[in-house]
Design an enzyme around this catalytic site. Sequence first.
Site, PDB file in Angstrom:
ATOM      1  N   GLU A   1       0.015 -37.993  27.921  1.00  0.00           N
ATOM      2  CA  GLU A   1      -0.821 -36.832  27.592  1.00  0.00           C
ATOM      3  C   GLU A   1      -2.288 -37.225  27.409  1.00  0.00           C
ATOM      4  OE1 GLU A   1       0.784 -34.213  24.571  1.00  0.00           O
ATOM      5  OE2 GLU A   1       2.500 -33.715  25.851  1.00  0.00           O
TER       6      GLU A   1
ATOM      7  N   ASP B   1      16.732   6.910   5.642  1.00  0.00           N
ATOM      8  CA  ASP B   1      15.366   7.028   5.118  1.00  0.00           C
ATOM      9  C   ASP B   1      15.336   6.783   3.621  1.00  0.00           C
ATOM     10  OD1 ASP B   1      14.335   7.613   7.566  1.00  0.00           O
ATOM     11  OD2 ASP B   1      14.290   9.787   7.267  1.00  0.00           O
TER      12      ASP B   1
ATOM     13  N   HIS C   1       7.766  15.457  10.209  1.00  0.00           N
ATOM     14  CA  HIS C   1       6.881  14.404   9.689  1.00  0.00           C
ATOM     15  C   HIS C   1       5.433  14.645  10.078  1.00  0.00           C
ATOM     16  CE1 HIS C   1       8.931  11.240   7.583  1.00  0.00           C
ATOM     17  NE2 HIS C   1       9.924  11.222   8.437  1.00  0.00           N
TER      18      HIS C   1
ATOM     19  N   SER D   1       6.217   8.511  14.312  1.00  0.00           N
ATOM     20  CA  SER D   1       7.644   8.268  14.130  1.00  0.00           C
ATOM     21  C   SER D   1       8.456   8.899  15.270  1.00  0.00           C
ATOM     22  CB  SER D   1       8.057   8.855  12.778  1.00  0.00           C
ATOM     23  OG  SER D   1       9.326   8.392  12.420  1.00  0.00           O
TER      24      SER D   1
ATOM     25  N   GLN E   1     -10.660   0.536   1.333  1.00  0.00           N
ATOM     26  CA  GLN E   1     -11.139  -0.289   0.208  1.00  0.00           C
ATOM     27  C   GLN E   1      -9.980  -1.007  -0.493  1.00  0.00           C
ATOM     28  OE1 GLN E   1     -11.617   2.926   0.706  1.00  0.00           O
ATOM     29  NE2 GLN E   1     -11.235   4.167  -1.124  1.00  0.00           N
TER      30      GLN E   1
ATOM     31  N   GLU F   1      12.446   3.812  17.630  1.00  0.00           N
ATOM     32  CA  GLU F   1      12.405   3.415  16.219  1.00  0.00           C
ATOM     33  C   GLU F   1      13.756   3.733  15.548  1.00  0.00           C
ATOM     34  OE1 GLU F   1       9.767   5.881  13.997  1.00  0.00           O
ATOM     35  OE2 GLU F   1       9.748   4.574  12.229  1.00  0.00           O
ATOM     36  N   HIS F   2      14.189   4.998  15.687  1.00  0.00           N
ATOM     37  CA  HIS F   2      15.497   5.411  15.165  1.00  0.00           C
ATOM     38  C   HIS F   2      16.383   5.793  16.344  1.00  0.00           C
ATOM     39  CE1 HIS F   2      12.531   6.653  12.013  1.00  0.00           C
ATOM     40  NE2 HIS F   2      13.413   6.106  11.199  1.00  0.00           N
TER      41      HIS F   2
ATOM     42  N   HIS G   1      -3.052 -40.980  19.343  1.00  0.00           N
ATOM     43  CA  HIS G   1      -1.694 -40.584  18.925  1.00  0.00           C
ATOM     44  C   HIS G   1      -0.757 -41.790  19.044  1.00  0.00           C
ATOM     45  CE1 HIS G   1      -3.139 -36.495  19.069  1.00  0.00           C
ATOM     46  NE2 HIS G   1      -1.954 -36.004  18.764  1.00  0.00           N
TER      47      HIS G   1
ATOM     48  N   ASN H   1      -3.162   6.160   6.283  1.00  0.00           N
ATOM     49  CA  ASN H   1      -3.862   6.973   7.283  1.00  0.00           C
ATOM     50  C   ASN H   1      -4.642   6.077   8.256  1.00  0.00           C
ATOM     51  OD1 ASN H   1      -6.167   6.088   5.972  1.00  0.00           O
ATOM     52  ND2 ASN H   1      -6.514   8.013   4.878  1.00  0.00           N
TER      53      ASN H   1
ATOM     54  N   TYR I   1       0.851  -1.192   0.000  1.00  0.00           N
ATOM     55  CA  TYR I   1       0.000   0.000   0.000  1.00  0.00           C
ATOM     56  C   TYR I   1       0.884   1.237   0.000  1.00  0.00           C
ATOM     57  CZ  TYR I   1      -3.587   3.373   0.859  1.00  0.00           C
ATOM     58  OH  TYR I   1      -4.428   4.443   0.715  1.00  0.00           O
TER      59      TYR I   1
ATOM     60  N   GLN J   1      12.936  14.667  12.019  1.00  0.00           N
ATOM     61  CA  GLN J   1      11.895  13.807  12.560  1.00  0.00           C
ATOM     62  C   GLN J   1      10.616  14.612  12.805  1.00  0.00           C
ATOM     63  OE1 GLN J   1      12.409  10.776  12.570  1.00  0.00           O
ATOM     64  NE2 GLN J   1      10.481  10.163  13.396  1.00  0.00           N
TER      65      GLN J   1
END
Lengths: 427, 427
Positions: free
Chosen positions: B408, B354, B255, B230, B184, B320-321, B413, B207, B123, B252
């Site tokens: 068991e 990046d 963003h 981020s 969708q 994250e970074h 089995h 989003n 995506y 950063q």
Amino acid sequence: MIKQYRYAEISIDDIFHRTEEKTDVADAVAEILADVRKNGDEALRRYCERFDGAKLDVLEVSAEERAAAMEAVDPELIAILKEAAANIRAFHEKQKRTDFVITEKDGVVLGQKIIPLDRAGIYVPGGTACYPSTVLMDTIPAKIAGVREIIMTTPAKGGKINPVILVAAEIAGVDRIFKIGGAQAVGALAYGTESVPRVDKIVGPGNAFVAEAKKQVFGRVSIDMIAGPSEILILGDDTCDAEIVAADMLSQAEHDTMASAVLVTDSTRLADAVSAELERQIPLLPRAEIARASIDNCSKIILAESMTQAVDIANEIAPEHLEVCIDNPFAYLAQIRHAGSIFLGKHAPEALGDYFAGPNHTLPTSGTARFSSPLSVDDFIKKSSFTYYTQQALEQVGEKIVRFAEEEGLQAHGKSVSVRLEKGGTL
Amino acid sequence: MIKQYRYAEISIDDIFHRTEEKTDVADAVAEILADVRKNGDEALRRYCERFDGAKLDVLEVSAEERAAAMEAVDPELIAILKEAAANIRAFHEKQKRTDFVITEKDGVVLGQKIIPLDRAGIYVPGGTACYPSTVLMDTIPAKIAGVREIIMTTPAKGGKINPVILVAAEIAGVDRIFKIGGAQAVGALAYGTESVPRVDKIVGPGNAFVAEAKKQVFGRVSIDMIAGPSEILILGDDTCDAEIVAADMLSQAEHDTMASAVLVTDSTRLADAVSAELERQIPLLPRAEIARASIDNCSKIILAESMTQAVDIANEIAPEHLEVCIDNPFAYLAQIRHAGSIFLGKHAPEALGDYFAGPNHTLPTSGTARFSSPLSVDDFIKKSSFTYYTQQALEQVGEKIVRFAEEEGLQAHGKSVSVRLEKGGTL
């Protein structure tokens, strides 16, 4: 009686009995989790008393209890558990991975570090079932990954845990064991309490409450999977022994009334003989009632036009367990794309893998073998990448990065590079 | 103005601005997904018209449109994209794994197959943002894994897709591209429609609708992650240049108003100088308003007592970074346990990673670096284990498996093994 279909008569989606199960325990579980998060050990003690009839001052299993279990269990069984553990260890050792580093460009070092999780939580169901194999299968990969601390929780009816479970934990290398079951155990592992440390990943099977709790804490911690009903698909040709194929199907069917056992064959002889064998064998089983429901409602025999088509069907279904009960099974291995665990040939029943051979028995169900894997050492590590550039190396590519950043409309990204280019050697 | 704290004054959980965001789009998304599942292309066309103002007979981008994009984009930019793609490819090639086989015991063959996913969906967000870097970062690992078909979807305002996105898709090796955005698109990839094939895994940012849709289809297909805002954590000592540290924090901060940039330092000199530099640099940025909100509300400077303590703080936060803006950065590498992507030294700004260096920029946020990894080739493969025993090998261990199964309480089995032992060579 098991149902038989020609492949053309049935849609792929109907071959296994895979319903999207709805449970209505979400609210109850959310309440338990919030309670454990807020009230910690006090909440855990309350649930232990209510659900397990256990009044516990100390939630953790003591060193004395663990030692006593080793005394209480038949040494022959302990030896079998140890041999199984050694096999599981040998297989999972091969899954270990190493860091890599790339130094091919002047002034550039790139790499990837493999780092074990700090702490893993293993949930072990209690109640009527007693599955030491699950303790081994879930703990040993974590241990091999290098997880610093492995925490096990299991419900303790009346304050007691089956000693075989404690022995398996000892053999596998579990660090700490708590007498907590259900959603409250998952909450304790996810949030931590005064006595239970918070973990980074929770693995292990459980009832609807445990599964829902794992779903709800997912994201805050990692989880292995939400397992659906267990499944086996058996590929058998005209050379197969019907008694054996039926026995293998029943080893799956006895798990659960929702379990599925499906035979795909190009032999009408085998199809009819297996059908008859199932009828003969079911009444002989201690768990006949469960097996009967699974065979009649969730299991099937599918007649394929050829064994090539049978393999295609297996790939479409992506079964949890796949038995290739055929004399030259390795001829099929390259064609198999989607299956959790593959049992090759006529002498490898699923039970061999459930307990003993070495590959993991925690497997993707419900067709998720299309994109998921057996539990492995990979589940207990994570990776960090690293990037080092010298000033000269950055100078060589800096303008390109600035241009790229501007294309994305992120000028401050570009600025973080251009300020370095401007300042040059003065950093 | 950025807020400054001594480490003792602030709890670890408050250092990054990590809120458990609630969105109320769940119902709307469930409705869209059900609609796409039921009505297929007809629903997709309706949404394309409603949300993107695009009346589309054909949802797929044509070969002509893809070729035209290559003509429309500045060749210099194409060359930069190709160089970035080559770097990303070189790094991810090292992540490829191979099958293994174990043949140490007589009559026993165990192994693990690595199998690429059949189909992956990428995506790519549309709207004001245009992120060709994301196309490269999400597609190239799938390509290297050997995924058979890579499907991209992205919203097409008025029926048009930014040609730079199409060029990046061409360079990365995307097989098919569809002009569909939002929940969708996720539904189309998860369920399949007349024109969009169903995929096994969906990756890529989006989003709130896209994120919620990925959450809702998770289980039916695999997803990469639900990314939070981020974050960057910068470790800097008294030798650091404040202008550069501030520029990195702003890369950063630009963003998103919810993005966090945190400096941890043992130098009050650096802390004060960075604070002043942020005030100087923010007004100069095109995205000053966003950066201002991020710096004032979500970002911080933390004064540690030593750089050793600063590294401990980084491990607690699992950013994250992580930038290690220190002269001897490799001295710290072994101590770093929890971070998505690590930038070592003073010449490796996050922007380098990046876009360009090679490691992936799709990274675990919100502390999930404790147990999650950067997007990698591993995300596009899965494993199957296999087990082969000869009759003699099974005979040697069969009784042990029967004993284990009985322990068991699963007699069927055991029976699946004992029936083979009884029949011996007659199978």
